[in-house]
Scaffold this active site. Structure first.
Site, PDB file in Angstrom:
ATOM      1  N   HIS A  50       0.859  -1.183   0.000  1.00 23.58           N
ATOM      2  CA  HIS A  50       0.000   0.000   0.000  1.00 23.58           C
ATOM      3  C   HIS A  50       0.897   1.236   0.000  1.00 23.58           C
ATOM      4  O   HIS A  50       2.105   1.126   0.222  1.00 23.58           O
ATOM      5  CB  HIS A  50      -0.913   0.026   1.235  1.00 23.58           C
ATOM      6  CG  HIS A  50      -0.144   0.197   2.506  1.00 23.58           C
ATOM      7  ND1 HIS A  50       0.443  -0.865   3.170  1.00 23.58           N
ATOM      8  CD2 HIS A  50       0.193   1.311   3.215  1.00 23.58           C
ATOM      9  CE1 HIS A  50       1.085  -0.423   4.236  1.00 23.58           C
ATOM     10  NE2 HIS A  50       0.969   0.898   4.286  1.00 23.58           N
ATOM     11  N   HIS A 134       5.475   6.315  -0.525  1.00 25.48           N
ATOM     12  CA  HIS A 134       6.353   5.169  -0.749  1.00 25.48           C
ATOM     13  C   HIS A 134       5.585   3.877  -0.548  1.00 25.48           C
ATOM     14  O   HIS A 134       4.510   3.857   0.054  1.00 25.48           O
ATOM     15  CB  HIS A 134       7.547   5.199   0.213  1.00 25.48           C
ATOM     16  CG  HIS A 134       7.132   5.022   1.638  1.00 25.48           C
ATOM     17  ND1 HIS A 134       6.578   6.054   2.380  1.00 25.48           N
ATOM     18  CD2 HIS A 134       7.142   3.932   2.443  1.00 25.48           C
ATOM     19  CE1 HIS A 134       6.288   5.601   3.584  1.00 25.48           C
ATOM     20  NE2 HIS A 134       6.616   4.306   3.653  1.00 25.48           N
TER      21      HIS A 134
END
Length: 181
Positions: A50, A134
């Site tokens: 995710h 990220h």
């Protein structure tokens, strides 16, 4: 429903908002990561891939409905954020290997800032660090970024964002909000 209890006796959940990754993208990311032949760290399960928007940490369970109501009122970006994860980095302090974005789309910054502002009245403090989108590939990673046989180039188009609970190494979706197409 599983709940943890604080020493004070009040139940809490460990929560974060994130952009989910599609099943096809999870497979592609996991395959690309296998090509890195990692010799350090603990690979993050592909099911947990995710892009975090806002980490909240331990939140009293009683606050969750008010949080969701506050996010329901959020002015969302007018276009779906499209994020390019194109740089492999090691965050030494955190000990993680990540794919990050060299360029952060304004729509994504708008969403993160909106979430922070929506939750302030509930006493949930905004992060003091600059937002760096990220995707974590490996935890407990030490050393330099490994050599990749092909440069990372993963486009994520966010159709929705999700409130997750982190529980025993798994992420459980609690609520979801659509984003513009």
């Amino acid at each position: 429903m599983v709940q943890d209890i604080r020493p004070s006796g009040s139940p809490f959940k460990r929560l974060f908002f994130a952009l989910p990754v599609s099943d096809a993208q999870r497979r592609d990311l996991a395959q690309w990561r296998r090509g890195l032949n990692l010799r350090s760290g603990k690979p993050v399960p592909a099911a947990n891939f995710h892009v975090t928007l806002l980490f909240l940490g331990d939140v009293d369970t009683a606050q969750v409905p008010a949080m969701c109501a506050a996010v329901d009122q959020l002015a969302l970006p007018t276009s779906a954020p499209r994020l390019l994860l194109d740089r492999l980095q090691v965050w030494q302090r955190a000990g993680v290997l990540v794919l990050e974005a060299q360029q952060v789309p304004p729509a994504l910054l708008q969403l993160v800032y909106g979430l922070q502002q929506a939750l302030l009245p509930l006493g949930l403090e905004a992060a003091t660090r600059e937002y760096r989108p990220h995707l974590t590939l490996s935890r407990d990673y030490r050393g330099q970024p490994p050599e990749a046989s092909s440069a990372p180039e993963f486009y994520l188009t966010a159709r929705h964002f999700t409130l997750y609970e982190s529980r025993k190494g798994a992420y459980w979706p609690l609520a979801q909000w659509p984003l513009a197409d």
